[in-house]
Write an enzyme that holds these catalytic residues in place. Structure first.
Site, PDB file in Angstrom:
ATOM      1  N   GLU A  62      23.306  -5.109  -7.137  1.00  0.00           N
ATOM      2  CA  GLU A  62      24.868  -5.447  -7.460  1.00  0.00           C
ATOM      3  C   GLU A  62      24.980  -5.211  -9.063  1.00  0.00           C
ATOM      4  OE1 GLU A  62      23.644  -8.601  -4.186  1.00  0.00           O
ATOM      5  OE2 GLU A  62      22.744  -7.331  -5.892  1.00  0.00           O
ATOM      6  N   SER A 178     -18.617   6.238   9.628  1.00  0.00           N
ATOM      7  CA  SER A 178     -17.040   6.368  10.262  1.00  0.00           C
ATOM      8  C   SER A 178     -16.509   7.201   9.319  1.00  0.00           C
ATOM      9  CB  SER A 178     -16.557   5.015   9.933  1.00  0.00           C
ATOM     10  OG  SER A 178     -16.656   4.506   8.579  1.00  0.00           O
TER      11      SER A 178
END
Length: 374
Positions: A62, A178
Site C-alpha cells: 500500500e 539415484s
C-alpha cells in the site's frame, strides 16, 4: 468470519484485483516471513499507483502504491490482496496510510488470517468513513500465501514433498544410485519450488547417501530471494550428520535430533549448524513437533526433499499438504527404492486419495502437483 463480503463486485473490480494479484506475485520469493501482498490504486478508471511488498522490513504494498499515486490517491479506490495491517510492526499501519491519503474505497481480496488481528484493518478504515469490502478473488489470494495462512491458523508451515521417480514409482536403484532419474528441465523446475520455500527438509539418510547441497543454485532466483538461501532442516534423531556434509557449508542449517550426544552436538555447532532437541515418537523425531517448532521460527513453506522413510512418515501422519511429483519416462524395476515407506494397507478404504492440482510435461518428464484429500 468475514463480515465485509460484498456480492456486488463489478467486472472492473475483478480486473483491478487481478492486477493487484500480479503485483503480489512479484514477492513470491522474497517476502518471508511476511505474506505476499499487492496493491493497485484507481482514480476515474485509471491506475494511478501500484506496488508490492518485496522484502520483510521494507514498505508494504500500500505504501509503494500511495507514493506513486501521490495526491491522486484522494477519492480513489484501493485494491489490495490482503487486508491492510492495523498494527505497528517493523513498519507503521497501512490502514492509517490509506486513511491519511483520503482514499474513498478499499477492496481486499481476503482478511488477515491472524485471528488476533483479522478484520481490524478493515474495521478501522470503515470507522473513518471509507467504504470497505473483501472476498474478491479470495481463492487466488489465498493460493499466494498458503504458508503464511497455515502458520497463522494451524501453527505449522505448509509442507510440499518433492519426489523424482520412474514411471513405476521408484526413486533410485537398490544400491542407492539415484542421479539422475529426471532430466535438466525438471531439475530447473525444482529450483523454482526451492526458491519460494522458507526451508528445505531432508533426512539424515539422504545426507549420508547423497551429500546434497539443497540450495537455490539459479542466480536469478537467488537474487529474487535477496541472496538468502532457504533454511536446510535435517531430521537426524541420533546425530549422524557429519560436520563435513555439503549442506552445512552453505549456512542456515537446523538439525532436529532426539538423542543427547554432547560430542556430536559440539562438532555440528562448530561448523555453524543450529540444533533443536525434540521428543521421540516411535523411536524417531516427533515430526509434528518439528513443524510446530519451524512455525515458531516464522517459517511459512517447507519443501521436503528426502527418501522414502521421511516422506512416508510425513504422509502417514497427515502432515503433507502437497506432492510435487516428477515422473521420468523410465522403468527401474521391482527391487528399486520406493517413494514412501508406510505401513501396509489392509483395506482399499485406507488408500490415500489425491486431488490433482496441476499436470504438465517438463522437458522429457511429467510434473504432477497433487494434494491428499483429507
Amino acid at each position: 468470519m468475514n463480515t465485509f463480503i460484498s456480492p456486488e463486485f463489478s467486472a472492473s473490480d475483478h480486473h483491478y484485483m487481478n492486477l493487484a494479484l500480479c503485483e503480489a506475485a512479484r514477492g513470491l520469493y522474497g517476502t518471508s516471513p511476511n505474506p505476499r501482498v499487492g496493491c493497485v490504486i484507481v482514480k476515474d478508471g485509471k491506475v494511478v499507483g501500484h506496488g508490492a511488498h518485496l522484502r520483510a522490513g521494507e514498505p508494504h504494498a500500500e505504501v509503494h502504491a500511495l507514493r506513486m499515486a501521490g495526491e491522486q490517491a484522494a477519492g480513489a479506490d484501493a485494491y489490495v490482496t490482503l487486508e491492510p495491517c492495523s498494527h505497528f510492526g517493523r513498519t507503521p499501519p497501512c490502514a492509517d496510510a490509506l486513511i491519511k491519503a483520503g482514499v474513498r474505497r478499499v477492496v481486499a481480496a481476503m482478511q488477515d488470517p491472524n485471528p488476533v488481528v483479522s478484520g481490524n484493518g478493515l474495521r478501522r478504515l470503515a470507522e473513518h468513513g471509507i467504504e470497505v469490502a473483501s472476498g474478491l478473488l479470495e481463492h487466488e489470494a489465498r493460493a499466494l500465501n498458503v504458508g503464511f495462512i497455515s502458520r497463522m491458523t494451524r501453527q505449522r508451515p505448509w509442507v510440499r514433498s518433492k519426489i523424482a521417480a520412474s514411471l513405476d514409482g521408484k526413486t533410485g536403484l537398490s544400491n542407492g544410485q539415484s542421479k539422475w532419474i529426471t532430466g535438466p528441465s525438471a531439475r530447473q523446475h525444482v529450483q523454482q519450488w526451492r526458491a519460494q520455500s522458507c526451508a528445505i527438509l531432508t533426512g539424515v539418510g539422504t545426507v549420508l547417501a547423497d551429500d546434497p547441497l539443497l540450495t537455490v543454485r539459479d542466480e536469478g532466483l537467488l537474487q529474487a530471494r535477496h541472496g538468502v538461501q532457504p533454511w536446510r532442516v535435517i531430521v537426524d534423531s541420533q546425530l549422524r550428520t557429519p560436520p563435513s556434509a555439503a549442506t552445512l557449508s552453505a549456512g542456515r542449517v537446523l538439525v532436529a535430533h532426539a538423542a543427547s550426544l554432547p560430542a556430536q552436538e559440539k562438532a555440528l555447532r562448530n561448523v555453524g549448524a543450529e540444533l533443536i532437541a525434540l521428543p521421540v515418537q516411535a523411536g524417531r523425531v516427533d515430526l509434528e513437533g518439528l513443524l510446530q517448532a519451524l512455525a515458531q521460527r516464522q517459517i511459512n513453506e517447507v519443501m521436503v526433499e528426502a527418501g522414502a522413510v521421511l516422506n512416508g512418515g510425513l504422509l502417514h501422519a497427515g502432515l503433507v499438504d502437497e506432492l510435487l511429483l516428477y515422473y521420468a519416462p523410465v522403468l527401474l524395476g521391482g527391487d528399486a527404492r520406493d517413494m514412501f515407506a508406510m505401513p501396509a494397507l489392509q483395506d482399499m478404504q485406507q488408500k490415500i486419495q489425491l486431488q490433482t492440482l496441476d499436470s504438465r510435461q517438463v522437458g522429457a518428464d511429467w510434473f504432477v502437483r497433487a494434494k491428499p484429500v483429507k
